[in-house]
Every structure is written in structure tokens, then in C-alpha cells.
Design a protein around this motif. Structure first.
Motif, PDB file in Angstrom:
ATOM      1  N   CYS A  60      -3.904 -15.756   1.699  1.00  8.99           N
ATOM      2  CA  CYS A  60      -4.350 -14.382   1.881  1.00  8.99           C
ATOM      3  C   CYS A  60      -4.971 -14.258   3.266  1.00  8.99           C
ATOM      4  N   VAL A  98      -7.088 -11.612   5.922  1.00 11.71           N
ATOM      5  CA  VAL A  98      -7.798 -10.387   6.262  1.00 11.71           C
ATOM      6  C   VAL A  98      -7.875 -10.381   7.784  1.00 11.71           C
ATOM      7  N   CYS A 114      -3.540  -4.382  -1.371  1.00 18.16           N
ATOM      8  CA  CYS A 114      -3.499  -4.836   0.013  1.00 18.16           C
ATOM      9  C   CYS A 114      -2.397  -4.077   0.757  1.00 18.16           C
ATOM     10  N   LYS A 118      -7.785  -4.591   8.107  1.00 22.68           N
ATOM     11  CA  LYS A 118      -9.010  -3.883   7.742  1.00 22.68           C
ATOM     12  C   LYS A 118      -9.848  -3.542   8.952  1.00 22.68           C
ATOM     13  N   ASP A 160       0.833  -1.208   0.000  1.00 18.95           N
ATOM     14  CA  ASP A 160       0.000   0.000   0.000  1.00 18.95           C
ATOM     15  C   ASP A 160       0.866   1.255   0.000  1.00 18.95           C
ATOM     16  N   ALA A 173     -11.808  -5.623   1.346  1.00 21.55           N
ATOM     17  CA  ALA A 173     -10.530  -6.306   1.579  1.00 21.55           C
ATOM     18  C   ALA A 173     -10.326  -7.427   0.562  1.00 21.55           C
ATOM     19  N   GLN A 181      -9.236  -5.897  -2.656  1.00 21.85           N
ATOM     20  CA  GLN A 181      -7.851  -5.425  -2.563  1.00 21.85           C
ATOM     21  C   GLN A 181      -6.870  -6.588  -2.706  1.00 21.85           C
ATOM     22  N   LEU A 182      -7.169  -7.692  -2.047  1.00 22.19           N
ATOM     23  CA  LEU A 182      -6.299  -8.873  -2.140  1.00 22.19           C
ATOM     24  C   LEU A 182      -6.289  -9.433  -3.556  1.00 22.19           C
ATOM     25  N   SER A 223      -4.184  -7.269  -5.833  1.00 26.57           N
ATOM     26  CA  SER A 223      -2.770  -7.385  -5.475  1.00 26.57           C
ATOM     27  C   SER A 223      -2.172  -8.687  -5.987  1.00 26.57           C
ATOM     28  N   GLU A 276      -4.142  -8.034   4.351  1.00 31.25           N
ATOM     29  CA  GLU A 276      -4.944  -6.813   4.410  1.00 31.25           C
ATOM     30  C   GLU A 276      -5.423  -6.640   5.849  1.00 31.25           C
TER      31      GLU A 276
END
Length: 135
Positions: free
Chosen positions: A95, A97, A51, A67, A41, A74, A77-78, A81, A65
Motif C-alpha cells: 500500500c 500513500v 483508495c 493524498k 475511486d 488515507a 481508505q486503503l 479498499s 492513495e
């Protein structure tokens, strides 16, 4: 996309921490292997969905991520990415969150987990506040 050196922290620390606003994930590096912690980010990716972090260890990738409550955002975003930074030769991808609280029902999260597994060959783990993961 090539990983920028200025966005990367290479470390052999036994614990690699990614944290923001009381939310955190700690990667346990028992063997003290070389691990790259990449700030995604506003460093590696500066516009659009992205992320917070990417942790790379051998041929393993861990997208993170951190969040508040917008879990659906989220996931987006993942996904973006991974599409930009994910390696073709990755042998394991996960991944994470880490949210302050998850308003989604577990059935909704389960559906997204299946999508991530199919589309990105990635496990998706959703946790509240704090989590530890062995590398």
C-alpha cells in the motif's frame, strides 16, 4: 468483488503512472508484463471510503492513495479498499500513500505499518510528492 472492465486499463507499458494534483507514483515494468491499473475511486467503488488506484501484476497487488495531508484518512481508505478488493491468493501486497506532506510522526506511521502487516499482509509505504516502485 469482480473488477469492472470499464475501470481497468490493461497495459504493457514500461512505466505505469498514477497521479493527481502533483502527487504521483510510477510503477516500473521492466519486463513489459501485462499489468492492470484499476481506477478505484468513483469507478470500481463509488461510495464510502476507497483508495484511488489498484495496480495488479501477476499475483501482486499495489493499492495507491494520493493524498493531501490527511494521512490517517488515507490509511482508512486503503484498509477498506483491501477488504473489498484484496485477493485471497495474493502473494505480495503493498500500500502506498503519496502525500503533499506528512504531518504524522514517524513513530505513528510505524505503528500503522505494523497493523497493515498483521491485518492485511501488506507493506505500507508513505512518501511525499513522488515515488517509483519496481514491479
Amino acid at each position: 468483488m469482480e473488477i469492472k472492465k470499464e475501470c481497468t486499463l490493461s497495459t504493457t507499458d514500461s512505466k505505469i503512472k498514477c497521479e493527481e494534483n502533483k502527487r504521483k507514483i510510477i510503477f516500473i515494468n521492466k519486463n513489459r508484463d501485462n499489468v492492470d491499473k484499476i481506477t478505484v475511486d468513483d469507478c470500481q467503488i463509488t461510495s464510502g471510503l476507497r483508495c484511488d488506484y489498484l495496480v495488479k501484476h501477476a499475483k501482486k497487488e499495489y493499492f495507491v492513495e494520493l493524498k493531501g495531508e490527511d494521512i490517517k484518512h488515507a490509511f482508512q481508505q486503503l484498509a477498506r479498499s483491501i477488504s473489498i478488493l484484496g485477493s485471497d491468493d495474493c502473494q505480495l501486497r503493498k500500500c502506498f500513500v503519496i502525500s503533499s506532506r506528512s504531518p504524522l510522526a514517524s513513530a505513528q506511521i510505524q505503528n500503522v505499518r505494523l497493523q497493515f502487516k498483521r491485518k492485511y499482509s501488506s507493506d505500507l509505504i508513505v512518501k511525499n510528492i513522488s515515488f517509483e516502485e519496481d514491479l
